[in-house]
Design an enzyme around this catalytic site. Structure first.
Site, short mmCIF file in Angstrom:
data_model
loop_
_atom_site.label_atom_id
_atom_site.label_comp_id
_atom_site.label_asym_id
_atom_site.label_seq_id
_atom_site.Cartn_x
_atom_site.Cartn_y
_atom_site.Cartn_z
N HIS A 163 -16.66 50.01 10.87
CA HIS A 163 -16.39 49.64 9.48
C HIS A 163 -17.58 49.97 8.57
CE1 HIS A 163 -14.67 46.91 6.29
NE2 HIS A 163 -15.96 46.85 5.96
N GLU A 164 -18.75 49.46 8.93
CA GLU A 164 -19.92 49.69 8.08
C GLU A 164 -20.30 51.17 8.05
OE1 GLU A 164 -20.65 47.43 6.15
OE2 GLU A 164 -19.71 45.74 7.16
N HIS B 296 -18.45 52.83 5.29
CA HIS B 296 -19.14 52.69 4.00
C HIS B 296 -20.27 53.71 3.90
CE1 HIS B 296 -17.18 49.23 2.29
NE2 HIS B 296 -17.50 48.42 3.29
N HIS C 66 -19.15 57.12 3.03
CA HIS C 66 -18.83 57.18 1.60
C HIS C 66 -20.11 57.39 0.79
CE1 HIS C 66 -16.22 55.16 -1.79
NE2 HIS C 66 -16.39 56.45 -1.99
#
Length: 702
Positions: free
Chosen positions: A493-494, A497, A500
């Site tokens: 998940h992280e 980020h 991105h």
């Protein structure tokens, strides 16, 4: 992905370019960092450097703003909007470090500095966005935008800055502006107090065990970790369990001592809700009326309406519509899960009703019985370094990225590791820090943040400096860090980020990477989680830490079959927190507000069963009281609608690494940052608006 008070304040400020500042030559912030790739000079930054740098940074930005205002030429995009974007270099530099240190390496001195800095930043923000002459210049440009030859990114920057002024009170009369400033200043300090209380409560509880019989049921690795914690706390020969997730969750999952499970779980659930100096109920009772007043000063009926006006959802009604569609099937499934566990209790001869502190323990027993799968069976295959190599493999397959460890870069903590990230052509894309394990100075949870945003200056791309911070299970003795599957998902998940933030290619730093609507920012992170459980990926990174054996196919099959197990609980506890968040800020009847009564009323109205508590209760809901997610906790499920639909685009090709689909996601989402409206970016990738069905199916709710 959470943000603290200072980050929330800076989100409204155009603090993106670095300029050379004068001043104290001993202070690393007063000049460009003389470090590899321009990363922060952590080896030279001292605590006493922060406050002087903040004060000088504010002084410099105010001078830059004054220069824009005094310019006698007609307002243009370049001499007003771009000049604002390029202001505040020193302030950006010190804030980029300090806001991360307050989260990951805090001390009493750091917290005291934060107390001093919060009102200064609040005032600086207000001084900019309540500057009538500056707003008039921006308004002239905004009124003329249809006649100006602006590209898409310039239009978005203009729109963002204009909205920041309006939302920052620029249209208020002088008396209301004075009150607006006062409210912002008070909120800055209250939100900081909330965070400090939460941190103190996180660190303040320890379950100390001195009888080995009380460890019955716990895996050996967890017992060893508790012994090491006791040793660190100067309690040799005992075992210490804390409220950090790597300690708490295994304990309430495997301990056969029900009274001890209750003790540690209720300590967790009552954080900052105790009769001591760290009780957050009075803080909440002061925050909420101020946020309501702020919203009403700006013409909104509630703070929820004010905050959501700047998101994909737009209104509380639209958020409730989504939550309601999911709540009914989720609570139905949760009740089915309760029945299964109550049956297990009866089967074992128990004479009690399932309670909230029993859920992890009995759900694990049911999982083992139904699927012959125990979380501890998976842990040996999830060595941290192997999982990390898995996410790097995913990034290479999808986007051609490579990661090279660099041990020479300065670090803010000795345990952090750093990497040079290179694109498919071998050029530097970003610097990535990773900080894995709990420590007393680090708040709980996991997040991804930037020390420096990506941007383009004089035609040259400035590589971002990105950090992933987690609180994973530590190595114990000669055993490496072995993650549970939830921690594996968290790292994916992280890392989403980070992808991105690292792959953005935009001109203006305030539009780069994760500078997007809150209910869109979780799309890149949550879609990344999908790869973690795919058999093709598991065979790459899930290898036994002792033998190197790839995870057996039968174990993967068990994971697949149990994929929707416990989703009633997971979905319901999350939705309950989302309803609580929205209700707190949509409420306009705040006289004599009592957070505990409000929470109970809200949960009773929903029909939340007593066996489940909201994932976050009011007094430790850091996301929404100073974390930048006020009225925004729903955004994870909003983005999951997007990510479930988006991952289907890969699945439909028959190849989870389909290059054409990955390139489209890269070019239409990751590289674009906040340069276009979120739904336009999504439709450019997917060709249509998202459908909720893939989410419901994936969670086993349809």
């Amino acid at each position: 992905m959470k943000k603290n008070l200072i980050l929330a304040l800076l989100a409204g400020m155009a603090l993106t370019s670095c300029n050379k500042g004068g001043g104290d030559s001993e202070n690393p912030f007063f000049s460009e960092y003389e470090t590899p790739f321009g990363v922060p000079a952590f080896d030279k930054i001292k605590t006493e450097h922060y406050l002087p740098a903040f004060k000088e940074g504010i002084k410099q930005q105010q001078a830059e703003i004054a220069s824009i205002v005094k310019n006698t030429e007609a307002p243009t995009f370049e001499n007003t909007i771009l000049a604002m974007e390029n202001s505040g270099g020193l302030l950006d530099r010190v804030s980029g470090v300090f806001l991360n240190i307050t989260e990951s390496n805090s001390t009493d001195t750091i917290q005291a500095i934060a107390d001093s800095v919060a009102p200064l930043l609040s005032k600086n923000n207000d001084d900019i966005y309540l500057n009538a002459e500056l707003f008039q210049k921006v308004k002239v440009i905004n009124d003329q935008k249809a006649q100006l030859s602006l590209n898409q990114e310039q239009k978005m920057l203009l729109d963002k800055i204009y909205k920041n002024f309006v939302r920052g009170g620029a249209n208020l009369d002088s008396s209301k502006q004075a009150r607006f400033r006062e409210v912002n200043g008070k909120l800055a300090l209250l939100e900081l107090q909330f965070s400090k209380n939460q941190l103190k409560e996180n660190d303040g509880f320890k379950l100390v065990i001195d009888n080995k019989d009380d460890l019955i049921g716990l895996p050996e690795s967890i017992i060893m970790a508790a012994a090491e914690q006791a040793k660190a706390d100067k309690m040799d020969g005992k075992w210490v369990f804390t409220l950090s997730k790597p300690s708490l969750i295994p304990f309430i999952t495997y301990s056969q001592k029900r009274e001890l499970r209750e003790k540690i779980y209720m300590a967790y659930a009552n954080r900052a809700n105790n009769k001591n100096d760290y009780n957050n109920n009075p803080v909440i009772a002061k925050i909420l009326p101020l946020t309501l007043e702020k919203a009403q000063l700006l013409g909104f009926s509630s703070f929820a309406h004010f905050m959501l006006d700047n998101t994909m959802a737009k209104t509380p009604e639209n958020v409730y519509n989504l939550l309601n569609q999911i709540w009914t099937p989720a609570i139905k499934k949760a009740n089915e899960e309760v029945a299964d566990m109550q049956q297990m209790i009866a089967k074992e001869g128990g004479k009690f009703k399932l309670a909230s502190w029993d859920w992890w323990y009995y759900s694990e027993k049911v999982r083992k019985e139904k699927y012959a799968l125990d979380e501890e069976m998976l842990r040996p295959y999830f060595k941290l370094e192997n999982v990390r190599e898995g996410i790097f493999y995913m990034a290479k397959k999808l986007y051609g990225l490579t990661f090279e460890g660099n041990k020479t870069l300065p670090k803010y903590d000795p345990s952090a590791v750093s990497f040079e990230v290179k694109d498919s052509t071998g050029n530097l894309l970003a610097i990535l820090y990773m900080d894995y394990f709990p420590r007393p100075s680090k708040r709980g949870g996991a997040w991804c943040t930037n020390f420096r945003n990506e941007k383009i200056v004089d035609g040259k791309r400035i590589a971002p400096v990105v950090s992933i911070v987690t609180n994973f299970t530590k190595p114990v003795g000669d055993q490496p860090a072995l993650l549970n599957y939830d921690e594996v998902s968290t790292l994916f998940h992280e890392f989403g980020h980070a992808l991105h933030a690292m792959q953005t290619k935009v001109t203006y730093g305030s539009l780069s990477g994760t500078s997007v609507a809150r209910d869109f920012v979780e799309l890149p992170s949550q879609i990344s989680e999908n790869w973690a459980s795919e058999p093709e990926m598991l065979q790459v990174y899930a290898k036994h830490y002792k033998t190197g054996e790839v995870i057996p196919a039968e174990l993967i099959e068990k994971m697949k079959k149990s994929g929707t197990f416990n989703q009633g609980f997971v979905t319901t506890e999350y939705l309950a927190a989302s309803y609580l968040d929205l209700g707190l800020y949509a409420d306009t009847m705040l006289a004599g507000f009592d957070a505990q009564k409000f929470e109970k009323t809200t949960m009773d109205k929903l029909g939340l069963i007593p066996e489940i508590l909201p994932r976050y209760r009011s007094t430790y809901f850091g996301h929404i009281f100073g974390g930048g997610y006020a009225t925004g906790y729903y955004s994870y499920i909003w983005a999951e609608v997007l990510d479930a639909d988006a991952f289907n685009a890969f699945k439909e090709t028959g190849n989870i690494f389909d290059k054409k689909t990955a390139t489209s996601f890269l070019q239409n989402v990751l590289e674009k940052g906040g340069t276009e409206e979120a739904m336009d970016l999504y439709k450019a990738f997917r060709g249509k608006e998202p459908n909720i069905d893939p989410l419901l199916i994936r969670r086993g709710l349809k």
